[in-house]
Design a protein around this motif. Structure first.
Motif, PDB file in Angstrom:
ATOM      1  N   GLU A 164     -29.243  16.112  14.189  1.00  0.00           N
ATOM      2  CA  GLU A 164     -30.077  16.764  13.186  1.00  0.00           C
ATOM      3  C   GLU A 164     -30.601  15.691  12.224  1.00  0.00           C
ATOM      4  O   GLU A 164     -29.945  14.681  12.001  1.00  0.00           O
ATOM      5  CB  GLU A 164     -29.251  17.772  12.395  1.00  0.00           C
ATOM      6  CG  GLU A 164     -28.807  18.964  13.195  1.00  0.00           C
ATOM      7  CD  GLU A 164     -28.005  19.941  12.345  1.00  0.00           C
ATOM      8  OE1 GLU A 164     -28.215  19.985  11.121  1.00  0.00           O
ATOM      9  OE2 GLU A 164     -27.179  20.640  12.923  1.00  0.00           O
ATOM     10  N   LEU A 199     -31.194  13.546   9.117  1.00  0.00           N
ATOM     11  CA  LEU A 199     -30.271  13.212   8.034  1.00  0.00           C
ATOM     12  C   LEU A 199     -30.992  13.242   6.700  1.00  0.00           C
ATOM     13  O   LEU A 199     -32.157  12.856   6.609  1.00  0.00           O
ATOM     14  CB  LEU A 199     -29.682  11.822   8.252  1.00  0.00           C
ATOM     15  CG  LEU A 199     -28.836  11.643   9.498  1.00  0.00           C
ATOM     16  CD1 LEU A 199     -28.551  10.174   9.724  1.00  0.00           C
ATOM     17  CD2 LEU A 199     -27.543  12.421   9.383  1.00  0.00           C
ATOM     18  N   SER A 200     -30.273  13.647   5.682  1.00  0.00           N
ATOM     19  CA  SER A 200     -30.859  13.646   4.345  1.00  0.00           C
ATOM     20  C   SER A 200     -31.088  12.207   3.895  1.00  0.00           C
ATOM     21  O   SER A 200     -30.452  11.273   4.392  1.00  0.00           O
ATOM     22  CB  SER A 200     -29.931  14.358   3.359  1.00  0.00           C
ATOM     23  OG  SER A 200     -28.775  13.574   3.114  1.00  0.00           O
ATOM     24  N   GLU A 201     -31.985  12.065   2.941  1.00  0.00           N
ATOM     25  CA  GLU A 201     -32.247  10.728   2.392  1.00  0.00           C
ATOM     26  C   GLU A 201     -30.994  10.162   1.730  1.00  0.00           C
ATOM     27  O   GLU A 201     -30.770   8.950   1.753  1.00  0.00           O
ATOM     28  CB  GLU A 201     -33.399  10.788   1.386  1.00  0.00           C
ATOM     29  CG  GLU A 201     -34.751  10.971   2.040  1.00  0.00           C
ATOM     30  CD  GLU A 201     -35.901  10.918   1.050  1.00  0.00           C
ATOM     31  OE1 GLU A 201     -35.781  10.210   0.020  1.00  0.00           O
ATOM     32  OE2 GLU A 201     -36.910  11.576   1.310  1.00  0.00           O
ATOM     33  N   ILE A 202     -30.168  11.041   1.180  1.00  0.00           N
ATOM     34  CA  ILE A 202     -28.935  10.590   0.520  1.00  0.00           C
ATOM     35  C   ILE A 202     -27.991   9.979   1.550  1.00  0.00           C
ATOM     36  O   ILE A 202     -27.448   8.889   1.326  1.00  0.00           O
ATOM     37  CB  ILE A 202     -28.248  11.757  -0.224  1.00  0.00           C
ATOM     38  CG1 ILE A 202     -29.102  12.188  -1.419  1.00  0.00           C
ATOM     39  CG2 ILE A 202     -26.844  11.381  -0.666  1.00  0.00           C
ATOM     40  CD1 ILE A 202     -28.653  13.463  -2.085  1.00  0.00           C
ATOM     41  N   VAL A 203     -27.803  10.648   2.681  1.00  0.00           N
ATOM     42  CA  VAL A 203     -26.923  10.120   3.728  1.00  0.00           C
ATOM     43  C   VAL A 203     -27.483   8.802   4.256  1.00  0.00           C
ATOM     44  O   VAL A 203     -26.732   7.840   4.462  1.00  0.00           O
ATOM     45  CB  VAL A 203     -26.732  11.144   4.865  1.00  0.00           C
ATOM     46  CG1 VAL A 203     -26.020  10.515   6.056  1.00  0.00           C
ATOM     47  CG2 VAL A 203     -25.956  12.351   4.357  1.00  0.00           C
ATOM     48  N   GLN A 204     -28.782   8.743   4.450  1.00  0.00           N
ATOM     49  CA  GLN A 204     -29.399   7.505   4.926  1.00  0.00           C
ATOM     50  C   GLN A 204     -29.179   6.378   3.926  1.00  0.00           C
ATOM     51  O   GLN A 204     -28.768   5.272   4.303  1.00  0.00           O
ATOM     52  CB  GLN A 204     -30.895   7.712   5.173  1.00  0.00           C
ATOM     53  CG  GLN A 204     -31.190   8.589   6.363  1.00  0.00           C
ATOM     54  CD  GLN A 204     -32.679   8.811   6.565  1.00  0.00           C
ATOM     55  OE1 GLN A 204     -33.516   8.187   5.919  1.00  0.00           O
ATOM     56  NE2 GLN A 204     -33.020   9.703   7.481  1.00  0.00           N
ATOM     57  N   ARG A 205     -29.431   6.648   2.648  1.00  0.00           N
ATOM     58  CA  ARG A 205     -29.258   5.628   1.611  1.00  0.00           C
ATOM     59  C   ARG A 205     -27.811   5.179   1.529  1.00  0.00           C
ATOM     60  O   ARG A 205     -27.517   3.984   1.462  1.00  0.00           O
ATOM     61  CB  ARG A 205     -29.731   6.154   0.255  1.00  0.00           C
ATOM     62  CG  ARG A 205     -29.604   5.130  -0.865  1.00  0.00           C
ATOM     63  CD  ARG A 205     -30.127   5.630  -2.212  1.00  0.00           C
ATOM     64  NE  ARG A 205     -29.796   7.000  -2.522  1.00  0.00           N
ATOM     65  CZ  ARG A 205     -28.622   7.408  -3.047  1.00  0.00           C
ATOM     66  NH1 ARG A 205     -27.669   6.531  -3.298  1.00  0.00           N
ATOM     67  NH2 ARG A 205     -28.399   8.681  -3.319  1.00  0.00           N
ATOM     68  N   TRP A 239     -35.035   4.655  10.450  1.00  0.00           N
ATOM     69  CA  TRP A 239     -35.227   5.607   9.367  1.00  0.00           C
ATOM     70  C   TRP A 239     -36.477   5.358   8.532  1.00  0.00           C
ATOM     71  O   TRP A 239     -37.028   6.292   7.963  1.00  0.00           O
ATOM     72  CB  TRP A 239     -34.010   5.628   8.454  1.00  0.00           C
ATOM     73  CG  TRP A 239     -32.798   6.200   9.134  1.00  0.00           C
ATOM     74  CD1 TRP A 239     -32.783   7.030  10.223  1.00  0.00           C
ATOM     75  CD2 TRP A 239     -31.439   5.992   8.781  1.00  0.00           C
ATOM     76  NE1 TRP A 239     -31.499   7.345  10.564  1.00  0.00           N
ATOM     77  CE2 TRP A 239     -30.645   6.728   9.697  1.00  0.00           C
ATOM     78  CE3 TRP A 239     -30.806   5.272   7.781  1.00  0.00           C
ATOM     79  CZ2 TRP A 239     -29.259   6.762   9.626  1.00  0.00           C
ATOM     80  CZ3 TRP A 239     -29.435   5.296   7.718  1.00  0.00           C
ATOM     81  CH2 TRP A 239     -28.661   6.031   8.631  1.00  0.00           C
TER      82      TRP A 239
END
Length: 128
Positions: free
Chosen positions: A3, A5-11, A59
């Motif tokens: 799924e 990923l949120s920008e927070i998880v990526q960051r 990403w």
């Protein structure tokens, strides 16, 4: 397929790799100064850098994707082999502590990188 990923998880994942790379570079420098064998840390550092670049590229399109399939495969192998030691450290840490959170994010980042590198391997095979 994973799924999105949120920008927070990526960051957080990017930051986890940046942190472990910084720490590995410092460890390497200390080992060089002491005249210790550095081959293992150099191999790990190279795998961490490849992992970071692959995640950044996937990403955000940032960076150049200039690693061959062998480098990616070796980096994935190193990252996967580091996961059990991180998981053991996490088991010894108290839930909710900064150390636990750091390990949790690092494990997730390593898992995401291993998956991304696995996908790169599939893409290389498809092109051949």
């Amino acid at each position: 397929m994973i799924e999105p990923l949120s920008e927070i998880v990526q960051r957080q994942s990017i930051e986890a790799f940046q942190s472990v790379i910084r720490k590995s570079k410092n460890a390497l420098q200390n080992m060089v100064e002491k005249g210790a064998n550095t081959s293992v840390i150099e191999k790990r550092l190279h795998a961490l850098i490849i992992s970071l670049h692959i995640l950044e590229h996937d990403w955000s399109g940032k960076g150049d994707q200039h690693y061959d399939s062998l480098e990616v495969s070796e980096a994935r192998h190193v990252i996967i082999n580091l996961l059990p030691s991180l998981e053991r450290m996490m088991e010894k840490s108290a839930t909710g502590t900064p150390q636990y959170t750091l390990l949790e994010r690092r494990i997730r980042a390593f898992q995401l990188a291993a998956h991304a590198m696995e996908q790169k391997g599939v893409e290389v095979l498809d092109k051949e």
